[in-house]
Scaffold this active site. Structure first.
Site, short mmCIF file in Angstrom:
data_model
loop_
_atom_site.label_atom_id
_atom_site.label_comp_id
_atom_site.label_asym_id
_atom_site.label_seq_id
_atom_site.Cartn_x
_atom_site.Cartn_y
_atom_site.Cartn_z
N GLY A 70 0.84 -1.20 0.00
CA GLY A 70 0.00 0.00 0.00
C GLY A 70 0.88 1.25 0.00
O GLY A 70 0.59 2.23 -0.70
N THR A 71 1.95 1.21 0.77
CA THR A 71 2.88 2.33 0.83
C THR A 71 3.48 2.61 -0.56
O THR A 71 3.57 3.76 -0.99
CB THR A 71 4.02 2.02 1.82
OG1 THR A 71 3.43 1.80 3.12
CG2 THR A 71 5.03 3.13 1.90
N ASN A 150 -7.56 5.00 8.90
CA ASN A 150 -7.10 3.78 9.56
C ASN A 150 -7.17 3.86 11.08
O ASN A 150 -7.19 2.84 11.74
CB ASN A 150 -5.67 3.44 9.12
CG ASN A 150 -4.73 4.63 9.16
OD1 ASN A 150 -4.99 5.65 8.54
ND2 ASN A 150 -3.66 4.52 9.89
N GLN A 178 -7.73 0.94 3.70
CA GLN A 178 -8.59 0.46 4.79
C GLN A 178 -9.97 0.04 4.30
O GLN A 178 -10.58 -0.85 4.89
CB GLN A 178 -8.77 1.55 5.86
CG GLN A 178 -7.59 1.69 6.80
CD GLN A 178 -7.31 0.44 7.62
OE1 GLN A 178 -8.22 -0.31 7.98
NE2 GLN A 178 -6.05 0.21 7.92
N SER A 198 -4.01 -2.58 -0.57
CA SER A 198 -2.94 -3.44 -0.05
C SER A 198 -3.52 -4.80 0.30
O SER A 198 -4.55 -4.89 0.98
CB SER A 198 -2.33 -2.80 1.20
OG SER A 198 -1.34 -3.64 1.73
N ALA A 199 -2.85 -5.87 -0.14
CA ALA A 199 -3.40 -7.22 0.03
C ALA A 199 -3.53 -7.63 1.50
O ALA A 199 -4.50 -8.27 1.89
CB ALA A 199 -2.52 -8.24 -0.71
N HIS A 200 -2.55 -7.23 2.32
CA HIS A 200 -2.57 -7.77 3.70
C HIS A 200 -3.63 -7.14 4.59
O HIS A 200 -3.86 -7.59 5.70
CB HIS A 200 -1.17 -7.69 4.34
CG HIS A 200 -0.78 -6.34 4.87
ND1 HIS A 200 -0.90 -6.01 6.20
CD2 HIS A 200 -0.24 -5.26 4.27
CE1 HIS A 200 -0.43 -4.78 6.39
NE2 HIS A 200 -0.02 -4.30 5.23
N THR A 236 10.64 -7.64 -11.13
CA THR A 236 9.98 -8.92 -11.35
C THR A 236 8.84 -9.02 -10.34
O THR A 236 9.04 -8.78 -9.16
CB THR A 236 10.97 -10.08 -11.14
OG1 THR A 236 12.04 -9.91 -12.07
CG2 THR A 236 10.29 -11.43 -11.34
N CYS A 324 1.75 2.00 13.04
CA CYS A 324 2.88 2.80 12.58
C CYS A 324 3.33 3.79 13.63
O CYS A 324 4.47 4.20 13.66
CB CYS A 324 2.50 3.55 11.32
SG CYS A 324 1.46 2.58 10.25
#
Ligand code: PLP
Length: 388
Positions: A70-71, A150, A178, A198-200, A236, A324
Site C-alpha cells: 500500500g505504501t 485507519n 482500509q 494493499s493485500a494484507h 519482477t 505505525c
C-alpha cells in the site's frame, strides 16, 4: 482466550488464499517476463489476479498496476503525478489525517519545491468539501485524500470531492487501503483517478499492493528498470503474492455484504457496551460514516499504552492508534487534527474487528476492560481529567 482486534494493522491470510498461492513457489515458479511455458504460466496467473483485483473496485484489468505494498502504491501515485505534471503546476492538496505513506511522500515533495496544503478535519474526522474547493488553485495538480481513516474509521466524502477535481482536470488519488476489504468500492462512482490497495489488509499476503490508474491517466514511473507492469513499475512481480491478492479480492467480493452486516452488529455492541460500562469515555470518529470494523475510544485519565499492555496480558490484542505510530509516544496526529485535547488523545484505544471476531470475544473485552480502566485510574495522576 486469544482475541485479535487489530485488523486495521493487518489480517491473517485466508486459507483459500494460501491454497491459491501454493503452486507458485516451487512448481509454477517462472518469471512472468520469460518467453517459455513457465513464464507464460506465471504471466497468466498475474493477469487472472489483475482481473480479480479490478473487479473488486469496478475497474478494468488494464487499469491495475501491481506494486510492493500500500505504501508503494501511495508513493507511486503521489510522486508519479507530481513529477509528471510539474510543468502544469506544483501544488498538491491532502489532509492532516492521512497515513504516513501519503503524509511523508508529500513532505518529501515539499523539499523538492512542491507546495502542499494539509487540510484540517472536523471533530468527527471528516474533511469539508468546501475546504477542498477553497484551497484548489490554478497550479493544483493533485488532490490526495483517503477513503476510510485507519485510526478512527471515518469515511471521507470522495464522490463530492471528485466533482471538484474532475471539473478542473486535477488528479484525485484515494488511499483506499482500509476500505478495500471492508466496504464496497467502485472507482467510477467515487470518481478516483488513482486508488491504492494493499493485500494484507484484506486477508491476503503482506508485501503486495495495487494502484488503480484510470485509463488515459499518466504518471512518471518511480522505479526504473525493466518494462514490467506496462512500464509503470519495474521489478519482477511477486507472483505468489499477486496470486494471493487476486484470490483474496475475489473472496472479498463474495462475502463483503455478509461480513460487513455481521461486523456492524458486533461493532455497535462493543461501542455501546464500552459507553455503558466505563465512565468518562468518548467515541472518536464519525458515528455513521465510518468503517464497519472500527471502534476508537478515548478514556479519560489513563494512558492508551497502559491499557494496551494490560489487555494484551489478558489475551486481547488491539492498538492505541495505528501500528505505525505505536513506537512513538506522540499522540496520534489524527486525533490532534480532530481537535481532541492532548491528555484525552493519550488515552485512546483502537479496536478493529474482522472475519474471525465473535460475539463471545466482544463480551470478553467488555468484561475485562472496565476493570483495567478502574485499576489504571486509581494509579494515575491524570485521574481528574474528564473527556468533555
Ligand atoms: C496499512 C495502510 C497503508 C500501508 O499499506 P502497507 O501495505 O502496509 O504498506 C497505507 N494507507 C492506509 C490507510 C493503511 O491503513
Amino acid at each position: 482466550m486469544r482475541v485479535y482486534l487489530d485488523h486495521a494493522a493487518t489480517t491473517p491470510c485466508d486459507t483459500e488464499v494460501i491454497k491459491a498461492m501454493e503452486p507458485y513457489w516451487q512448481v509454477k515458479f517462472g518469471n512472468p517476463s520469460s518467453p517459455h511455458r513457465l513464464g507464460g504460466e506465471a504471466e497468466e496467473a498475474i493477469e487472472q489476479a489483475r482481473a480479480q483485483v479490478a473487479s473488486l473496485i469496478g475497474a478494468e484489468s488494464g487499469e491495475i498496476i501491481f506494486t510492493g505494498s500500500g505504501t508503494a502504491s501511495d508513493n507511486l501515485a503521489i510522486k508519479g503525478v507530481a513529477f509528471k505534471w510539474q510543468k502544469r503546476g506544483r501544488h498538491i492538496v491532502t489532509t492532516q489525517i492521512e497515513h504516513p505513506a501519503v503524509l511523508e511522500s508529500c513532505r518529501w515533495l515539499e523539499k523538492q519545491n512542491f507546495k502542499v496544503t494539509y487540510l484540517p478535519v472536523d471533530e468527527w474526522g471528516v474533511v469539508q468539501v468546501s475546504d477542498v474547493a477553497q484551497v484548489i488553485r490554478e497550479d493544483t495538480i493533485l488532490v490526495s485524500i483517503m477513503h476510510g481513516n485507519n485510526e478512527v474509521g471515518s469515511i471521507q466524502p470522495i464522490e463530492q470531492i471528485s466533482q471538484l477535481t474532475s471539473e478542473r482536470g486535477i488528479y484525485l488519488h484515494v488511499d483506499a487501503v482500509q476500505t478495500g476489504g471492508s466496504i464496497p468500492i467502485n472507482v467510477k462512482t467515487l470518481g478516483a483517478d488513482l486508488l491504492s490497495l494493499s493485500a494484507h489488509k484484506l486477508y491476503g499476503p503482506k508485501g503486495v499492493g495495487a494502484l488503480y490508474l484510470k485509463k488515459g491517466g499518466t504518471l512518471d514511473p518511480w522505479l526504473h528498470g525493466g518494462q514490467q507492469e506496462n512500464r509503470w513499475r519495474a521489478s519482477t512481480q511477486n507472483v505468489p503474492g499477486i496470486v494471493g491478492f487476486g484470490r483474496a479480492a475475489e473472496l472479498v467480493c463474495e462475502r463483503i455484504v455478509e461480513d460487513s452486516d455481521r461486523l456492524l452488529i458486533l461493532r455497535d455492541k462493543l461501542r455501546d457496551g464500552l459507553l455503558n460500562r466505563i465512565p468518562d469515555i468518548r467515541i472518536n470518529g464519525h458515528l455513521t460514516e465510518r468503517l464497519p470494523s472500527n471502534v476508537n475510544v478515548s478514556v479519560a485519565g489513563v494512558e492508551g499504552e497502559g491499557m494496551v499492555l494490560h489487555l494484551d496480558a489478558a489475551g486481547i490484542m488491539c492498538s492505541t492508534g495505528s501500528a505505525c505510530s505505536a513506537h512513538n509516544l506522540q499522540p496520534s496526529h489524527v486525533l490532534m487534527a480532530m481537535g481532541i485535547r492532548h491528555e484525552i488523545a493519550h488515552g485512546s484505544l483502537r479496536f478493529t474487528l474482522g472475519r474471525s471476531t465473535t460475539e463471545e470475544e466482544i463480551d470478553y473485552v467488555l468484561e475485562v476492560l472496565p476493570a483495567i480502566v478502574e485499576k489504571l485510574r486509581v494509579m494515575s495522576p491524570l485521574v481528574q481529567e474528564r473527556v468533555a
